[in-house]
Design a protein around this motif. Structure first.
Motif, PDB file in Angstrom:
ATOM      1  N   GLU A  97       0.815  -1.202   0.000  1.00  0.00           N
ATOM      2  CA  GLU A  97       0.000   0.000   0.000  1.00  0.00           C
ATOM      3  C   GLU A  97       0.857   1.264   0.000  1.00  0.00           C
ATOM      4  N   ARG A  98       0.201   2.372  -0.385  1.00  0.00           N
ATOM      5  CA  ARG A  98       0.874   3.670  -0.467  1.00  0.00           C
ATOM      6  C   ARG A  98       1.111   4.249   0.924  1.00  0.00           C
TER       7      ARG A  98
ATOM      8  N   VAL B  63      -0.265   9.275  -0.654  1.00  0.00           N
ATOM      9  CA  VAL B  63      -1.705   9.523  -0.751  1.00  0.00           C
ATOM     10  C   VAL B  63      -1.985  11.023  -0.787  1.00  0.00           C
TER      11      VAL B  63
ATOM     12  N   GLU C   7      -4.467   3.271   4.056  1.00  0.00           N
ATOM     13  CA  GLU C   7      -3.824   4.357   3.317  1.00  0.00           C
ATOM     14  C   GLU C   7      -4.396   5.707   3.751  1.00  0.00           C
TER      15      GLU C   7
END
Length: 94
Positions: free
Chosen positions: A22-23, A28, A88
């Motif tokens: 995930e970011r 984000v 995120e």
């Protein structure tokens, strides 16, 4: 070769994200949140504007996170990016 690199460069972060998970919160914010929270568009409090954020911040990170996840006023849930995971979003808030 330069043209190929120029074409492939925008794809690299997506590829890296897919492989690495995930970011990050910064990714984000830089990719989405900044569009409104960087300019104050649609009445969004600007990042870094302590006065605009003071009342919201006094409600705590849990409240800020809940608003980001479900939406509030003109901000849609997940900041209008349904592909973002809850984690995120939480990272971006933090």
């Amino acid at each position: 070769m330069v043209a190929l690199l120029a074409f492939a460069a925008p794809l690299a972060p997506e590829e890296a994200r897919a492989q690495g998970g995930e970011r990050s919160g910064k990714e984000v914010v830089d990719a989405g949140c900044i569009a409104c929270h960087g300019t104050g568009a649609h009445g969004a409090p600007r990042i870094g504007d302590e006065k605009a954020w003071s009342k919201r911040a006094s409600q705590g990170l849990s409240s800020l996170t809940a608003h980001a996840l479900t939406g509030i006023r003109q901000m849609p849930s997940h900041g209008g990016s349904p592909d973002l995971t809850d984690l995120e979003i939480k990272r971006a808030i933090t």
